[in-house]
Each structure stands twice: as structure tokens, then as C-alpha cells.
Write an enzyme that holds these catalytic residues in place. Structure first.
Site, PDB file in Angstrom:
ATOM      1  N   ASP A  34       0.861  -1.194   0.000  1.00 57.76           N
ATOM      2  CA  ASP A  34       0.000   0.000   0.000  1.00 57.76           C
ATOM      3  C   ASP A  34       0.893   1.237   0.000  1.00 57.76           C
ATOM      4  N   GLU A  85      -7.688   4.610  -6.500  1.00 63.79           N
ATOM      5  CA  GLU A  85      -8.361   5.840  -6.097  1.00 63.79           C
ATOM      6  C   GLU A  85      -9.840   5.498  -6.177  1.00 63.79           C
ATOM      7  N   THR A 131     -15.988  -2.651  -9.339  1.00 67.78           N
ATOM      8  CA  THR A 131     -17.176  -1.978  -8.813  1.00 67.78           C
ATOM      9  C   THR A 131     -18.365  -2.138  -9.748  1.00 67.78           C
ATOM     10  N   ASP A 132     -19.567  -2.023  -9.193  1.00 70.20           N
ATOM     11  CA  ASP A 132     -20.772  -2.058 -10.032  1.00 70.20           C
ATOM     12  C   ASP A 132     -20.896  -0.814 -10.912  1.00 70.20           C
ATOM     13  N   GLU A 133     -20.111   0.239 -10.579  1.00 66.66           N
ATOM     14  CA  GLU A 133     -20.261   1.498 -11.326  1.00 66.66           C
ATOM     15  C   GLU A 133     -19.835   1.363 -12.785  1.00 66.66           C
ATOM     16  N   TYR A 156     -13.912   8.070 -12.386  1.00 64.32           N
ATOM     17  CA  TYR A 156     -13.612   6.909 -11.526  1.00 64.32           C
ATOM     18  C   TYR A 156     -14.083   5.621 -12.192  1.00 64.32           C
ATOM     19  N   SER A 159     -12.176   4.641 -15.234  1.00 61.92           N
ATOM     20  CA  SER A 159     -10.834   4.086 -14.956  1.00 61.92           C
ATOM     21  C   SER A 159     -10.947   2.652 -14.449  1.00 61.92           C
ATOM     22  N   LYS A 160     -11.969   2.358 -13.645  1.00 61.31           N
ATOM     23  CA  LYS A 160     -12.154   0.986 -13.164  1.00 61.31           C
ATOM     24  C   LYS A 160     -12.551   0.074 -14.336  1.00 61.31           C
ATOM     25  N   ASN A 186     -20.210  -0.374  -0.317  1.00 59.37           N
ATOM     26  CA  ASN A 186     -19.884  -0.963   0.987  1.00 59.37           C
ATOM     27  C   ASN A 186     -20.102   0.065   2.089  1.00 59.37           C
ATOM     28  N   ASN A 255     -31.089   7.589  -1.362  1.00 56.49           N
ATOM     29  CA  ASN A 255     -30.198   8.279  -0.416  1.00 56.49           C
ATOM     30  C   ASN A 255     -30.956   8.956   0.720  1.00 56.49           C
ATOM     31  N   ARG A 287     -24.064  16.131  -7.583  1.00 60.12           N
ATOM     32  CA  ARG A 287     -22.799  15.663  -8.169  1.00 60.12           C
ATOM     33  C   ARG A 287     -22.932  15.729  -9.701  1.00 60.12           C
ATOM     34  N   GLY A 289     -23.012  14.620 -13.331  1.00 59.72           N
ATOM     35  CA  GLY A 289     -23.183  13.299 -13.961  1.00 59.72           C
ATOM     36  C   GLY A 289     -23.615  12.213 -12.990  1.00 59.72           C
TER      37      GLY A 289
HETATM   38  P1  NAD Z   1      -9.978   3.197  -0.201  1.00 62.35           P
HETATM   39  O1  NAD Z   1      -9.878   4.474  -0.933  1.00 62.35           O
HETATM   40  O2  NAD Z   1     -10.514   3.190   1.192  1.00 62.35           O
HETATM   41  O3  NAD Z   1      -8.542   2.485  -0.129  1.00 62.35           O
HETATM   42  C1  NAD Z   1      -7.687   2.441  -1.231  1.00 62.35           C
HETATM   43  C2  NAD Z   1      -6.319   1.960  -0.738  1.00 62.35           C
HETATM   44  O4  NAD Z   1      -5.450   1.880  -1.875  1.00 62.35           O
HETATM   45  C3  NAD Z   1      -5.664   2.903   0.277  1.00 62.35           C
HETATM   46  O5  NAD Z   1      -5.101   2.163   1.332  1.00 62.35           O
HETATM   47  C4  NAD Z   1      -4.582   3.583  -0.538  1.00 62.35           C
HETATM   48  O6  NAD Z   1      -3.461   3.989   0.243  1.00 62.35           O
HETATM   49  C5  NAD Z   1      -4.228   2.495  -1.532  1.00 62.35           C
HETATM   50  N1  NAD Z   1      -3.619   3.051  -2.757  1.00 62.35           N
HETATM   51  C6  NAD Z   1      -4.107   4.060  -3.515  1.00 62.35           C
HETATM   52  N2  NAD Z   1      -3.259   4.304  -4.538  1.00 62.35           N
HETATM   53  C7  NAD Z   1      -2.238   3.414  -4.421  1.00 62.35           C
HETATM   54  C8  NAD Z   1      -1.064   3.166  -5.173  1.00 62.35           C
HETATM   55  N3  NAD Z   1      -0.763   3.895  -6.265  1.00 62.35           N
HETATM   56  N4  NAD Z   1      -0.245   2.174  -4.785  1.00 62.35           N
HETATM   57  C9  NAD Z   1      -0.527   1.419  -3.695  1.00 62.35           C
HETATM   58  N5  NAD Z   1      -1.619   1.643  -2.917  1.00 62.35           N
HETATM   59  C10 NAD Z   1      -2.455   2.621  -3.287  1.00 62.35           C
HETATM   60  O7  NAD Z   1     -10.818   2.236  -1.151  1.00 62.35           O
HETATM   61  P2  NAD Z   1     -11.934   1.151  -0.796  1.00 62.35           P
HETATM   62  O8  NAD Z   1     -13.232   1.836  -0.663  1.00 62.35           O
HETATM   63  O9  NAD Z   1     -11.435   0.286   0.276  1.00 62.35           O
HETATM   64  O10 NAD Z   1     -11.960   0.345  -2.171  1.00 62.35           O
HETATM   65  C11 NAD Z   1     -11.036  -0.719  -2.405  1.00 62.35           C
HETATM   66  C12 NAD Z   1     -11.280  -1.306  -3.779  1.00 62.35           C
HETATM   67  O11 NAD Z   1     -12.618  -1.778  -3.863  1.00 62.35           O
HETATM   68  C13 NAD Z   1     -11.124  -0.295  -4.922  1.00 62.35           C
HETATM   69  O12 NAD Z   1     -10.528  -0.972  -6.011  1.00 62.35           O
HETATM   70  C14 NAD Z   1     -12.552   0.109  -5.252  1.00 62.35           C
HETATM   71  O13 NAD Z   1     -12.659   0.484  -6.615  1.00 62.35           O
HETATM   72  C15 NAD Z   1     -13.295  -1.176  -4.962  1.00 62.35           C
HETATM   73  N6  NAD Z   1     -14.713  -1.035  -4.563  1.00 62.35           N
HETATM   74  C16 NAD Z   1     -15.062  -0.190  -3.541  1.00 62.35           C
HETATM   75  C17 NAD Z   1     -16.394  -0.130  -3.140  1.00 62.35           C
HETATM   76  C18 NAD Z   1     -16.832   0.768  -1.988  1.00 62.35           C
HETATM   77  O14 NAD Z   1     -18.032   0.883  -1.739  1.00 62.35           O
HETATM   78  N7  NAD Z   1     -15.933   1.386  -1.248  1.00 62.35           N
HETATM   79  C19 NAD Z   1     -17.352  -0.905  -3.783  1.00 62.35           C
HETATM   80  C20 NAD Z   1     -16.957  -1.730  -4.841  1.00 62.35           C
HETATM   81  C21 NAD Z   1     -15.626  -1.803  -5.214  1.00 62.35           C
HETATM   82  O1  DAU Z   2     -21.071   1.356  -6.078  1.00 61.12           O
HETATM   83  C1  DAU Z   2     -19.780   1.099  -5.629  1.00 61.12           C
HETATM   84  C2  DAU Z   2     -19.067   2.412  -5.380  1.00 61.12           C
HETATM   85  O2  DAU Z   2     -19.627   2.966  -4.186  1.00 61.12           O
HETATM   86  C3  DAU Z   2     -17.561   2.246  -5.220  1.00 61.12           C
HETATM   87  O3  DAU Z   2     -17.016   1.779  -6.420  1.00 61.12           O
HETATM   88  C4  DAU Z   2     -16.906   3.583  -4.839  1.00 61.12           C
HETATM   89  O4  DAU Z   2     -15.523   3.395  -4.600  1.00 61.12           O
HETATM   90  C5  DAU Z   2     -17.574   4.089  -3.580  1.00 61.12           C
HETATM   91  O5  DAU Z   2     -17.044   5.364  -3.252  1.00 61.12           O
HETATM   92  C6  DAU Z   2     -19.087   4.200  -3.769  1.00 61.12           C
HETATM   93  O6  DAU Z   2     -19.422   5.235  -4.725  1.00 61.12           O
HETATM   94  P1  DAU Z   2     -20.650   6.237  -4.486  1.00 61.12           P
HETATM   95  O7  DAU Z   2     -20.397   7.454  -5.276  1.00 61.12           O
HETATM   96  O8  DAU Z   2     -21.945   5.551  -4.648  1.00 61.12           O
HETATM   97  O9  DAU Z   2     -20.445   6.510  -2.882  1.00 61.12           O
HETATM   98  P2  DAU Z   2     -20.544   7.850  -2.028  1.00 61.12           P
HETATM   99  O10 DAU Z   2     -20.487   7.451  -0.586  1.00 61.12           O
HETATM  100  O11 DAU Z   2     -19.612   8.908  -2.491  1.00 61.12           O
HETATM  101  O12 DAU Z   2     -22.030   8.351  -2.331  1.00 61.12           O
HETATM  102  C7  DAU Z   2     -23.164   7.541  -2.083  1.00 61.12           C
HETATM  103  C8  DAU Z   2     -24.387   8.293  -2.588  1.00 61.12           C
HETATM  104  O13 DAU Z   2     -24.599   9.446  -1.738  1.00 61.12           O
HETATM  105  C9  DAU Z   2     -24.235   8.854  -3.990  1.00 61.12           C
HETATM  106  O14 DAU Z   2     -25.500   8.804  -4.644  1.00 61.12           O
HETATM  107  C10 DAU Z   2     -23.822  10.302  -3.777  1.00 61.12           C
HETATM  108  C11 DAU Z   2     -24.515  10.658  -2.486  1.00 61.12           C
HETATM  109  N1  DAU Z   2     -23.806  11.639  -1.611  1.00 61.12           N
HETATM  110  C12 DAU Z   2     -22.486  11.427  -1.343  1.00 61.12           C
HETATM  111  C13 DAU Z   2     -21.814  12.291  -0.508  1.00 61.12           C
HETATM  112  C14 DAU Z   2     -20.328  12.087  -0.228  1.00 61.12           C
HETATM  113  C15 DAU Z   2     -24.520  12.679  -1.016  1.00 61.12           C
HETATM  114  O15 DAU Z   2     -25.730  12.839  -1.245  1.00 61.12           O
HETATM  115  N2  DAU Z   2     -23.833  13.521  -0.189  1.00 61.12           N
HETATM  116  C16 DAU Z   2     -22.507  13.380   0.079  1.00 61.12           C
HETATM  117  O16 DAU Z   2     -21.937  14.221   0.836  1.00 61.12           O
END
Ligand code: NAD
Ligand code: DAU
Length: 350
Positions: A34, A85, A131-133, A156, A159-160, A186, A255, A287, A289
Site C-alpha cells: 500500500d 483511487e 465496482t458495479d459502477e 472513476y 478508470s475501473k 460498501n 439516499n 454531483r 453526472g
Molecule cells: P480506499 O480508498 O478506502 O482504499 C484504497 C487503498 O489503496 C488505500 O489504502 C490507498 O493507500 C491504496 N492506494 C491508492 N493508490 C495506491 C497506489 N498507487 N499504490 C498502492 N496503494 C495505493 O478504497 P476502498 O473503498 O477500500 O476500495 C477498495 C477497492 O474496492 C477499490 O478498487 C474500489 O474500486 C473497490 N470497490 C469499492 C467499493 C466501496 O463501496 N468502497 C465498492 C466496490 C468496489
Molecule cells: O457502487 C460502488 C461504489 O460505491 C464504489 O465503487 C466507490 O468506490 C464508492 O465510493 C461508492 O461510490 P458512491 O459514489 O456511490 O459513494 P458515495 O459514498 O460517495 O455516495 C453515495 C451516494 O450518496 C451517492 O449517490 C452520492 C450521495 N452523496 C455522497 C456524498 C459524499 C450525497 O448525497 N452527499 C454526500 O456528501
């Protein structure tokens, strides 16, 4: 003995995956690579950092020298690639970091795996966490399945999607053994407070306004983070090479309804009068888009590999709220930036 590389293991989901693997498989060696960006927090792993089957390596997945050196010194049997990211809003204001980490970083790892395993792919696996996105945005009806065409709409998700395509390309072109999973939103302990739920929990606690984008009518499908980690464990061990598995909570929430439920739970847990926290809800600029609805059909994973979410949402949400309320020091250290000094305190110059 298996040696597994987990990338992004200091982040939100990665830390739960590392903990699960370290505790469940004492016979494995888990190496966590990491870069400790703003989202990486080693304090998430305090409870297992001294485990004999765990090693932390600070390094950037986009740097071929760092990755090459690591692969030259460790003989990995499997890779679970989570480093990315991950925040959509940041990708809108600064897309380039997403291109570099999510696309170039993934290819750097694919190249290293291909080089290390080129003589024998047997028993090896490159597991890419997505991700589902990538599937785009749904209207009122339907679900994302594994055959839904890709239609990413934010930097985002684009890129995924690109990294998913590259992982599949390495499978088809070079025969690299890969598997991909695409998960929904999550929630749970240790999530960085830029994401909706921890941000709202912290604001409610401090009686600050809760920013809801647009009209709050966007829909997400929420899954408890430990259930995602359990699905990753199942797919890593039983998933079929070359396949994709969707992971979701069968748990869609608008939401604004989610925030009202959170306000109710927070009022209960903080012994505040019901309705108190809902008064903090503030509708703000949408947000750019903003995807309308995500909903995963996780039928393939449940019928083929037997995985199901273990928690009902209200139970998971209450558990999450309690975690943040009893770990306010974690939140304070994240908000003040103090967590970033933990690496030096723990590992010095290494
Ligand atoms: P996060 O942002 O909490 O953590 C990302 C981690 O990656 C951090 O520890 C960061 O330091 C590390 N990182 C970033 N750039 C790096 C680099 N260049 N080299 C090495 N380490 C690096 O992310 P998360 O929410 O835990 O998501 C983890 C994975 O799951 C991601 O691939 C994300 O796309 C995917 N995902 C997330 C969600 C969600 O709801 N959070 C849902 C579906 C999929
Ligand atoms: O679906 C999986 C994705 O879920 C992951 O791939 C991403 O890494 C993760 O960040 C998440 O993306 P979202 O954009 O759905 O999550 P976020 O928590 O940013 O936002 C959830 C919803 O809430 C979204 O519809 C935007 C809205 N939102 C978000 C923030 C931060 C608000 O209304 N207010 C806010 O301040």
C-alpha cells in the site's frame, strides 16, 4: 503454504480483507502492498500488525521498480488487487490520479504477475476487485448482471472499467489466470469520512448539516464490508478462472431514505429526541453526472459459490454507528491527519 499479495490493504475494504485472511489462514503469508495515500491508514490494522503471517510493504503499484523488486523477492501464489483511487467526487475534480493508479497501476501488477508466473500459471490467480459502477446507471427497473454491457459515466468508473478490460485482455491474450468481482456500495467500520455514511455519522454527532446531493433520490445497493470481504474469500478460493462475479447486498436504498434511517439510529444511540438529527438534512448542489441507480443481481455468486450477505441492513447500520461512536479517536485522527504519522512511529524509515 500460500503467499498472497493484497494491494490497498490499508484502505477501507482492503483492511477487512487482510484481517480476514490473516486470522482465517494462519498457514498463509499475507503481504500488504500500500502506498499510504490519504485513504491508507495502518491504524485500521493495529490488531493484526504483529501477526507472524503478515507483512506490510509501503510502495506504489504504479512504480514498476517497486513492484518488480517485490515480486523478485517474494514468490506470490495469488494477488488480490484492491489498491485504487476510489472516491467519485475526487475523480471529478482530479481525473488524472485515477488514470494513473487505477489503470497504469493495474497494468504494472499484471505485467509483474505475468513475468513471475510465465513458466507455470498452474494454481496461480490474479483477482481484480472492481465496482458495479462500470455498468453505468439504471432506471427504475432491472439489475446489473455479469453480462450487462459496460457504460461507465464518471472518471472513476471509466478508470475501473478500463482496468477490468485490461485484466480480461491479459487472460485472453496471455492466458494469465484472472478473476474479477464487481461489488455494490460498501459500508462499515474504517471507511474514510469522505463517503456518504461516515461523513453523515460524523456530522450528526457534531450537529453539523448533512449534505444530500440533488433531491436525494439516487439509489444505491448497500453491503456490509465484512460481507464483501467474505465474498472475496469465497471467490479467491472457489471462483472459476476467467469468470466475473457480481457482489451485492440485495439492499437498495434511496439516499434520502437511507439518511432518515441513519438519523433515527443516531438519535436512538445518542439518546437524542427522535427527529433531532433529521433537522440537519440539507439539500446541496448535485454531483456532476450523478448516476441515478445501481442495483446488483448477485444470483450467480450465491447459486454457484453459495455466498449470501449475513447481515440485515438495520442490524449492519446499527453495528456501524456503534463502531464510529466508540471509535471517535479513530475519526478524530483521520480528520486531523494524525493517522498519517502512524507509519513513521511504527516502521521508522523502512
Ligand atoms: P480506499 O480508498 O478506502 O482504499 C484504497 C487503498 O489503496 C488505500 O489504502 C490507498 O493507500 C491504496 N492506494 C491508492 N493508490 C495506491 C497506489 N498507487 N499504490 C498502492 N496503494 C495505493 O478504497 P476502498 O473503498 O477500500 O476500495 C477498495 C477497492 O474496492 C477499490 O478498487 C474500489 O474500486 C473497490 N470497490 C469499492 C467499493 C466501496 O463501496 N468502497 C465498492 C466496490 C468496489
Ligand atoms: O457502487 C460502488 C461504489 O460505491 C464504489 O465503487 C466507490 O468506490 C464508492 O465510493 C461508492 O461510490 P458512491 O459514489 O456511490 O459513494 P458515495 O459514498 O460517495 O455516495 C453515495 C451516494 O450518496 C451517492 O449517490 C452520492 C450521495 N452523496 C455522497 C456524498 C459524499 C450525497 O448525497 N452527499 C454526500 O456528501
Amino acid at each position: 503454504m500460500k503467499k498472497i499479495l493484497v494491494t490497498g490493504g490499508a484502505g477501507f475494504i482492503g483492511s477487512h480483507v487482510v484481517r480476514l485472511l490473516v486470522n482465517k489462514y494462519p498457514q498463509y503469508k499475507i503481504v500488504n502492498l500500500d502506498a499510504l495515500t490519504y485513504a491508507g491508514n495502518l491504524e485500521n490494522l493495529k490488531d493484526i500488525e504483529h501477526a507472524s503471517n503478515y507483512e506490510f510493504v509501503k510502495g506504489d503499484i504504479t512504480d514498476p521498480k517497486t513492484v518488480g523488486r517485490l515480486f523478485a523477492t517474494q514468490k506470490f501464489d495469488g494477488i488480490i488487487h484492491l489498491a485504487a483511487e476510489s472516491h467519485v467526487d475526487r475523480s471529478i475534480s482530479n481525473p488524472m490520479e485515477f488514470i494513473t493508479t487505477n489503470i497504469v497501476g493495474t497494468v504494472t501488477l499484471l505485467n509483474a504477475a505475468r513475468e513471475q508466473w510465465k513458466d507455470d500459471f498452474g494454481g496461480k490467480l490474479f483477482y481484480h476487485i472492481s465496482t458495479d459502477e462500470v455498468y453505468g446507471s439504471l432506471g427504475a427497473e432491472g439489475f446489473f448482471t455479469e453480462s450487462t454491457p459496460y457504460d461507465p459515466r464518471s472518471p472513476y468508473s471509466a478508470s475501473k472499467a478500463s482496468s477490468d478490460h485490461l485484466v480480461r485482455a491479459y487472460h485472453h491474450t496471455y492466458g494469465l489466470p484472472v478473476v474479477i468481482s464487481n461489488c455494490s456500495n460498501n459500508y462499515g467500520p474504517n471507511q474514510f469520512p469522505e463517503k456518504l455514511l461516515p461523513l453523515a455519522i460524523n456530522n450528526i454527532l457534531n450537529k453539523k448539516s448533512i449534505p444530500v446531493y440533488g433531491k436525494g433520490d439516487n439509489i444505491r445497493d448497500w453491503l456490509y464490508v465484512e460481507d464483501h470481504a467474505a465474498a472475496i474469500d469465497v471467490i479467491f478460493h472457489q471462483g472459476k478462472v476467467g469468470e466475473t462475479y457480481n457482489i451485492g447486498g440485495f439492499n437498495e436504498w434511496k439516499n434520502i431514505d437511507l439518511i432518515h434511517l441513519l438519523c433515527k439510529v443516531m438519535d436512538q444511540e445518542l439518546n437524542r429526541p427522535q427527529g433531532d438529527s433529521a433537522g440537519l438534512i440539507t439539500f446541496v448542489k448535485d454531483r456532476a453526472g450523478h448516476d441515478q441507480r445501481y442495483a446488483i443481481d448477485a444470483e450467480k455468486l450465491s447459486s454457484e459459490l453459495g455466498w449470501k450477505p449475513s447481515l440485515q441492513f438495520e442490524e449492519g447500520l446499527t453495528k456501524t454507528v456503534r463502531w464510529y461512536l466508540s471509535n471517535q479517536e479513530w475519526m478524530n485522527r483521520v480528520l486531523s491527519g494524525a493517522y498519517e504519522s502512524y507509519y513513521n512511529e511504527q516502521y521508522g524509515d523502512r
